[in-house]
Motif scaffolding. Structure first.
Motif, PDB file in Angstrom:
ATOM      1  N   LEU A  67       0.855  -1.299   0.079  1.00 35.49           N
ATOM      2  CA  LEU A  67       0.148   0.141  -0.271  1.00 35.49           C
ATOM      3  C   LEU A  67       0.686   1.355   0.119  1.00 35.49           C
ATOM      4  N   TYR A  68       2.373   1.196   0.449  1.00 34.92           N
ATOM      5  CA  TYR A  68       2.866   2.444   0.527  1.00 34.92           C
ATOM      6  C   TYR A  68       3.455   2.814  -0.998  1.00 34.92           C
ATOM      7  N   ALA A  69       3.487   4.147  -0.940  1.00 39.04           N
ATOM      8  CA  ALA A  69       3.818   4.786  -2.170  1.00 39.04           C
ATOM      9  C   ALA A  69       5.422   5.164  -2.110  1.00 39.04           C
ATOM     10  N   SER A  70       5.885   5.331  -3.214  1.00 38.23           N
ATOM     11  CA  SER A  70       7.376   5.613  -3.256  1.00 38.23           C
ATOM     12  C   SER A  70       7.887   6.711  -2.224  1.00 38.23           C
ATOM     13  N   ASP A  71       7.050   7.650  -2.180  1.00 36.93           N
ATOM     14  CA  ASP A  71       7.285   8.887  -1.358  1.00 36.93           C
ATOM     15  C   ASP A  71       6.821   8.791  -0.031  1.00 36.93           C
ATOM     16  N   PHE A  72       6.590   7.487   0.462  1.00 31.47           N
ATOM     17  CA  PHE A  72       5.916   7.383   1.842  1.00 31.47           C
ATOM     18  C   PHE A  72       6.800   7.811   2.955  1.00 31.47           C
ATOM     19  N   THR A  73       5.987   8.560   3.783  1.00 31.26           N
ATOM     20  CA  THR A  73       6.636   9.179   5.126  1.00 31.26           C
ATOM     21  C   THR A  73       5.900   8.570   6.422  1.00 31.26           C
ATOM     22  N   TYR A  74       6.649   8.130   7.371  1.00 30.54           N
ATOM     23  CA  TYR A  74       6.196   7.427   8.600  1.00 30.54           C
ATOM     24  C   TYR A  74       6.582   7.893   9.908  1.00 30.54           C
ATOM     25  N   PHE A  75       5.709   7.980  10.886  1.00 30.68           N
ATOM     26  CA  PHE A  75       6.157   8.412  12.099  1.00 30.68           C
ATOM     27  C   PHE A  75       5.676   7.174  13.017  1.00 30.68           C
ATOM     28  N   ASP A  76       6.459   6.786  13.679  1.00 33.15           N
ATOM     29  CA  ASP A  76       6.101   5.810  14.921  1.00 33.15           C
ATOM     30  C   ASP A  76       6.760   6.072  16.293  1.00 33.15           C
ATOM     31  N   PRO A  77       6.067   5.863  17.117  1.00 39.55           N
ATOM     32  CA  PRO A  77       6.513   6.015  18.501  1.00 39.55           C
ATOM     33  C   PRO A  77       7.739   5.467  19.078  1.00 39.55           C
ATOM     34  N   THR A  78       8.003   4.465  18.233  1.00 40.92           N
ATOM     35  CA  THR A  78       9.447   3.526  18.715  1.00 40.92           C
ATOM     36  C   THR A  78      10.786   4.383  17.988  1.00 40.92           C
ATOM     37  N   LEU A  79      10.454   5.409  17.159  1.00 45.10           N
ATOM     38  CA  LEU A  79      11.562   5.967  16.301  1.00 45.10           C
ATOM     39  C   LEU A  79      11.615   7.344  16.583  1.00 45.10           C
ATOM     40  N   GLU A  80      12.840   7.849  16.670  1.00 45.76           N
ATOM     41  CA  GLU A  80      13.142   9.279  17.286  1.00 45.76           C
ATOM     42  C   GLU A  80      12.895  10.289  15.939  1.00 45.76           C
ATOM     43  N   ARG A  81      12.917  10.004  14.782  1.00 51.62           N
ATOM     44  CA  ARG A  81      12.416  10.901  13.719  1.00 51.62           C
ATOM     45  C   ARG A  81      11.465  10.068  12.778  1.00 51.62           C
ATOM     46  N   ARG A  82      10.986  10.962  11.730  1.00 52.42           N
ATOM     47  CA  ARG A  82      10.210  10.565  10.720  1.00 52.42           C
ATOM     48  C   ARG A  82      11.157   9.775   9.742  1.00 52.42           C
ATOM     49  N   MET A  83      10.545   8.746   9.147  1.00 49.89           N
ATOM     50  CA  MET A  83      11.293   7.850   8.144  1.00 49.89           C
ATOM     51  C   MET A  83      10.665   8.173   6.968  1.00 49.89           C
ATOM     52  N   ASP A  84      11.709   8.362   5.886  1.00 49.39           N
ATOM     53  CA  ASP A  84      11.251   8.807   4.418  1.00 49.39           C
ATOM     54  C   ASP A  84      11.671   7.904   3.614  1.00 49.39           C
ATOM     55  N   GLY A  85      10.564   7.687   2.615  1.00 51.72           N
ATOM     56  CA  GLY A  85      10.916   6.905   1.353  1.00 51.72           C
ATOM     57  C   GLY A  85      10.427   5.370   1.558  1.00 51.72           C
TER      58      GLY A  85
END
Length: 128
Positions: free
Chosen positions: A27-45
Protein backbone atom coordinates in the motif's frame (compact mmCIF):
# COMPACT_ATOMS: atom_id res chain seq x y z
CA UNK A 1 -14.57 5.13 -1.30
CA UNK A 2 -14.70 5.01 2.52
CA UNK A 3 -15.40 1.27 2.53
CA UNK A 4 -12.52 0.64 0.11
CA UNK A 5 -10.00 2.54 2.26
CA UNK A 6 -11.10 0.78 5.45
CA UNK A 7 -11.00 -2.60 3.68
CA UNK A 8 -7.42 -1.95 2.50
CA UNK A 9 -6.42 -1.14 6.08
CA UNK A 10 -8.11 -4.20 7.57
CA UNK A 11 -6.49 -6.54 5.04
CA UNK A 12 -3.01 -5.09 5.63
CA UNK A 13 -3.51 -5.19 9.41
CA UNK A 14 -4.57 -8.84 9.31
CA UNK A 15 -1.30 -9.76 7.60
CA UNK A 16 0.70 -7.54 9.97
CA UNK A 17 -0.87 -9.27 12.98
CA UNK A 18 0.56 -12.55 11.68
CA UNK A 19 4.09 -11.26 11.19
CA UNK A 20 3.70 -10.37 7.51
CA UNK A 21 4.30 -6.69 6.61
CA UNK A 22 3.65 -7.27 2.88
CA UNK A 23 0.07 -5.97 3.09
CA UNK A 24 1.27 -2.57 4.22
CA UNK A 25 4.29 -2.55 1.93
CA UNK A 26 1.94 -3.11 -1.03
CA UNK A 27 0.00 0.00 0.00
CA UNK A 28 2.91 2.40 0.51
CA UNK A 29 3.82 4.92 -2.17
CA UNK A 30 7.45 5.49 -3.20
CA UNK A 31 7.46 8.90 -1.43
CA UNK A 32 5.97 7.43 1.75
CA UNK A 33 6.70 9.06 5.14
CA UNK A 34 6.24 7.43 8.54
CA UNK A 35 6.03 8.43 12.20
CA UNK A 36 6.20 5.68 14.81
CA UNK A 37 6.48 6.12 18.60
CA UNK A 38 9.46 3.74 18.64
CA UNK A 39 11.45 5.94 16.24
CA UNK A 40 13.13 9.21 17.13
CA UNK A 41 12.55 10.80 13.73
CA UNK A 42 10.26 10.56 10.73
CA UNK A 43 11.21 7.83 8.27
CA UNK A 44 11.26 8.93 4.62
CA UNK A 45 10.85 6.84 1.48
CA UNK A 46 9.68 3.37 0.56
CA UNK A 47 13.14 1.80 0.76
CA UNK A 48 13.55 2.90 4.39
CA UNK A 49 10.22 1.46 5.52
CA UNK A 50 10.79 -1.69 3.49
CA UNK A 51 14.12 -2.35 5.25
CA UNK A 52 12.57 -1.56 8.64
CA UNK A 53 9.58 -3.86 8.08
CA UNK A 54 11.62 -6.67 6.54
CA UNK A 55 13.66 -6.81 9.75
CA UNK A 56 10.37 -7.27 11.65
CA UNK A 57 9.01 -10.05 9.41
CA UNK A 58 7.82 -12.97 11.53
CA UNK A 59 8.28 -11.10 14.82
CA UNK A 60 4.82 -9.55 15.24
CA UNK A 61 2.11 -11.82 16.63
CA UNK A 62 -1.10 -10.05 17.59
CA UNK A 63 -3.75 -12.40 18.95
CA UNK A 64 -6.62 -9.96 18.58
CA UNK A 65 -7.05 -6.46 17.24
CA UNK A 66 -9.97 -4.15 16.72
CA UNK A 67 -10.21 -1.02 14.61
CA UNK A 68 -12.42 1.43 16.48
CA UNK A 69 -14.27 4.40 15.03
CA UNK A 70 -12.60 4.59 11.61
CA UNK A 71 -13.23 7.87 9.82
CA UNK A 72 -12.36 8.56 6.18
CA UNK A 73 -12.24 12.17 4.97
CA UNK A 74 -11.73 12.24 1.22
CA UNK A 75 -11.63 14.07 -2.06
CA UNK A 76 -11.43 12.35 -5.46
CA UNK A 77 -7.68 11.82 -5.22
CA UNK A 78 -6.76 12.09 -1.51
CA UNK A 79 -8.14 10.49 1.64
CA UNK A 80 -7.30 10.59 5.33
CA UNK A 81 -8.10 7.56 7.44
CA UNK A 82 -7.98 7.94 11.20
CA UNK A 83 -8.88 5.32 13.78
CA UNK A 84 -8.10 3.87 17.17
CA UNK A 85 -6.70 0.37 17.45
CA UNK A 86 -6.73 -2.03 20.36
CA UNK A 87 -4.22 -4.87 20.06
CA UNK A 88 -3.85 -7.85 22.37
CA UNK A 89 -0.77 -10.03 22.49
CA UNK A 90 1.09 -11.95 25.17
CA UNK A 91 -1.46 -10.98 27.81
CA UNK A 92 -0.93 -7.27 27.09
CA UNK A 93 -3.43 -4.78 25.72
CA UNK A 94 -2.07 -1.86 23.70
CA UNK A 95 -4.08 1.10 22.48
CA UNK A 96 -3.00 3.05 19.42
CA UNK A 97 -4.03 6.11 17.46
CA UNK A 98 -3.44 6.03 13.72
CA UNK A 99 -3.69 8.53 10.89
CA UNK A 100 -2.95 7.59 7.28
CA UNK A 101 -3.01 9.77 4.20
CA UNK A 102 -3.94 7.98 0.98
CA UNK A 103 -3.42 9.28 -2.55
CA UNK A 104 -4.82 7.81 -5.74
CA UNK A 105 -2.03 6.98 -8.19
CA UNK A 106 -1.99 6.99 -12.00
CA UNK A 107 -3.38 3.42 -12.03
CA UNK A 108 -6.36 4.58 -9.94
CA UNK A 109 -5.08 2.66 -6.89
CA UNK A 110 -5.11 4.05 -3.36
CA UNK A 111 -1.59 4.25 -1.90
CA UNK A 112 -0.53 5.46 1.53
CA UNK A 113 1.77 8.49 1.36
CA UNK A 114 1.94 9.15 5.10
CA UNK A 115 1.33 7.08 8.23
CA UNK A 116 1.44 8.32 11.82
CA UNK A 117 1.11 5.97 14.81
CA UNK A 118 0.99 7.07 18.42
CA UNK A 119 0.44 5.03 21.54
CA UNK A 120 -2.32 5.92 23.95
CA UNK A 121 -0.60 6.33 27.32
CA UNK A 122 -3.13 7.02 30.10
CA UNK A 123 -0.42 8.20 32.52
CA UNK A 124 0.15 11.27 30.34
CA UNK A 125 -3.42 12.48 30.87
CA UNK A 126 -2.58 13.74 34.36
CA UNK A 127 0.28 15.84 32.96
CA UNK A 128 -1.94 17.87 30.65
Amino acid sequence: MEKKIIELEKNALEKWNNGDPSGYLALYASDFTYFDPTLERRMDGYEAIEAYYNALTGQVRVEKSEIINPVVQATESMAVLSFNLISEYGGKVCKWNCTEVYRKNMDNEWKIVHNHWSAYIPEIQGMI
